[in-house]
Design a protein around this motif. Structure first.
Motif, mmCIF file in Angstrom:
data_model
loop_
_atom_site.group_PDB
_atom_site.id
_atom_site.type_symbol
_atom_site.label_atom_id
_atom_site.label_comp_id
_atom_site.label_asym_id
_atom_site.label_seq_id
_atom_site.Cartn_x
_atom_site.Cartn_y
_atom_site.Cartn_z
ATOM 1 N N THR A 28 41.030 -7.478 12.638
ATOM 2 C CA THR A 28 40.916 -6.773 11.368
ATOM 3 C C THR A 28 39.728 -5.831 11.377
ATOM 4 O OG1 THR A 28 39.747 -8.736 10.589
ATOM 5 C CG2 THR A 28 42.034 -8.493 9.902
ATOM 6 N N LYS A 29 39.940 -4.655 10.829
ATOM 7 C CA LYS A 29 38.870 -3.677 10.703
ATOM 8 C C LYS A 29 38.393 -3.552 9.263
ATOM 9 C CE LYS A 29 38.806 -2.528 15.043
ATOM 10 N NZ LYS A 29 37.657 -2.880 15.894
ATOM 11 N N ALA A 30 39.289 -3.769 8.308
ATOM 12 C CA ALA A 30 38.916 -3.683 6.893
ATOM 13 C C ALA A 30 38.526 -5.056 6.384
ATOM 14 C CB ALA A 30 40.062 -3.114 6.062
ATOM 15 N N GLY A 31 37.564 -5.081 5.472
ATOM 16 C CA GLY A 31 37.083 -6.352 4.956
ATOM 17 C C GLY A 31 36.958 -6.350 3.454
ATOM 18 N N VAL A 32 36.786 -7.542 2.916
ATOM 19 C CA VAL A 32 36.606 -7.748 1.479
ATOM 20 C C VAL A 32 35.470 -8.738 1.282
ATOM 21 C CG1 VAL A 32 37.634 -8.663 -0.642
ATOM 22 C CG2 VAL A 32 39.024 -7.286 0.920
ATOM 23 N N ILE A 33 34.588 -8.437 0.347
ATOM 24 C CA ILE A 33 33.590 -9.410 -0.097
ATOM 25 C C ILE A 33 34.017 -9.915 -1.462
ATOM 26 C CG2 ILE A 33 31.171 -9.863 -0.624
ATOM 27 C CD1 ILE A 33 30.449 -7.442 1.117
ATOM 28 N N LEU A 34 34.186 -11.219 -1.581
ATOM 29 C CA LEU A 34 34.579 -11.846 -2.839
ATOM 30 C C LEU A 34 33.331 -12.467 -3.465
ATOM 31 C CD1 LEU A 34 37.737 -14.048 -3.413
ATOM 32 C CD2 LEU A 34 35.578 -14.507 -4.569
ATOM 33 N N TYR A 35 32.943 -11.931 -4.623
ATOM 34 C CA TYR A 35 31.757 -12.414 -5.332
ATOM 35 C C TYR A 35 32.164 -13.491 -6.338
ATOM 36 C CZ TYR A 35 29.191 -8.488 -3.327
ATOM 37 O OH TYR A 35 28.592 -7.601 -2.452
ATOM 38 N N GLN A 36 31.560 -14.628 -6.203
ATOM 39 C CA GLN A 36 31.910 -15.838 -6.944
ATOM 40 C C GLN A 36 31.730 -15.707 -8.450
ATOM 41 O OE1 GLN A 36 28.499 -17.881 -5.092
ATOM 42 N NE2 GLN A 36 27.763 -18.335 -7.158
ATOM 43 N N ASP A 37 32.358 -16.623 -9.154
ATOM 44 C CA ASP A 37 32.058 -16.815 -10.573
ATOM 45 C C ASP A 37 30.886 -17.784 -10.691
ATOM 46 O OD1 ASP A 37 33.184 -19.272 -9.962
ATOM 47 O OD2 ASP A 37 34.965 -19.003 -11.215
ATOM 48 N N ALA A 38 30.620 -18.265 -11.897
ATOM 49 C CA ALA A 38 29.410 -19.061 -12.151
ATOM 50 C C ALA A 38 29.429 -20.435 -11.487
ATOM 51 C CB ALA A 38 29.220 -19.231 -13.663
ATOM 52 N N PHE A 39 30.602 -20.881 -11.026
ATOM 53 C CA PHE A 39 30.699 -22.242 -10.504
ATOM 54 C C PHE A 39 30.487 -22.320 -8.997
ATOM 55 C CE2 PHE A 39 33.471 -21.767 -14.237
ATOM 56 C CZ PHE A 39 32.777 -22.591 -15.115
#
Length: 245
Positions: A28-39
């Motif tokens: 994979t060349k494309a990426g995603v950063i998933l930013y958490q919720d408060a938990f």
């Protein structure tokens, strides 16, 4: 789906993160950063990252609260109902500033590059992560090509670190999915954000999920709504397909 735990060195220490990739996909060349919720990071967010990874992206889920580890775990259905747990959660949220996460995001991007993810990056955040996903896109515009917030709070507040103040810095396409009624993102903030993005000529969409409550996208949340969550997935995957490939 393959998950691998990694450690990311930041200016303040070491953040643990989960990196998700499809075992069947080509590199994979494309990426995603998933930013958490408060938990915080947990199985529910792992499942969401796996779903995105199944589309061919390398998905990073960092622990934004790493400065205060160990903590929790927290039950998203009950944590705010207990005063002691609520206080602990709010201390984590308020103690992890936007500026901290903005700085950390540079390290997150470097970590993805070190893993061979050298192409465009998308960000998505939920709850407290919504503003962080947008602020990251404004701070690292040459790398982040798409940014999404779902039930994100304080996207156009009076605070100095409010994302709407950085509208002129965006190069990413922006999507904001807001809960029908959300005290953390009231109508006046929606209007302010829309005006800022329009004036800065940012390619953007702000969509009202009528009938949905704050937290509707995340499956372990007490207000999770399957139909609303699937609508969110359609919007998110379309955004990333059109911008990241």
């Amino acid at each position: 789906m393959a998950k691998r735990g990694i450690e990311i060195r930041t200016s303040d220490g070491v953040a643990r993160a989960g990196l998700f990739r499809s075992s069947a996909a080509s590199p994979t060349k494309a990426g995603v950063i998933l930013y958490q919720d408060a938990f915080g990071p947990r199985p529910a967010l792992d499942g969401m990252a796996e779903r995105l990874a199944g589309k061919g992206y390398a998905v990073l889920v960092p622990d934004l609260f790493y400065r205060n580890a160990p903590y929790g775990p927290f039950d998203a259905k009950t944590a705010f109902a207990d005063e002691k747990t609520k206080a602990a959660l709010m201390a984590l949220v308020t103690g992890t500033t936007q500026e901290m996460t903005i700085s950390d995001s540079g390290a997150f991007l470097e970590a993805l590059s070190a893993e061979g993810v050298t192409g465009p990056i998308g960000t998505v955040g939920y709850c407290m992560g919504g503003a962080r996903a947008l602020n990251a896109a404004a701070t690292y515009p040459d790398r982040i090509k798409a940014a999404a917030s779902f039930h994100g709070g304080n996207l156009a507040s009076d605070a100095a670190d409010s994302p709407h103040r950085k509208a002129a810095a965006f190069k990413a396409r922006v999507y904001v999915g807001m809960a029908g009624v959300d005290r953390s993102f009231p109508p006046e903030q929606s209007t302010r954000l829309e005006e800022a993005l329009r004036n800065a000529e940012v390619d953007h969409t702000i969509e009202n999920y009528v009938g949905m409550a704050h937290g509707w996208c995340v499956p372990d949340h007490s207000v999770y709504d399957e139909a609303g969550a699937e609508r969110h997935w359609r919007r998110l995957t379309a955004l990333f397909l059109e911008t990241l490939g």
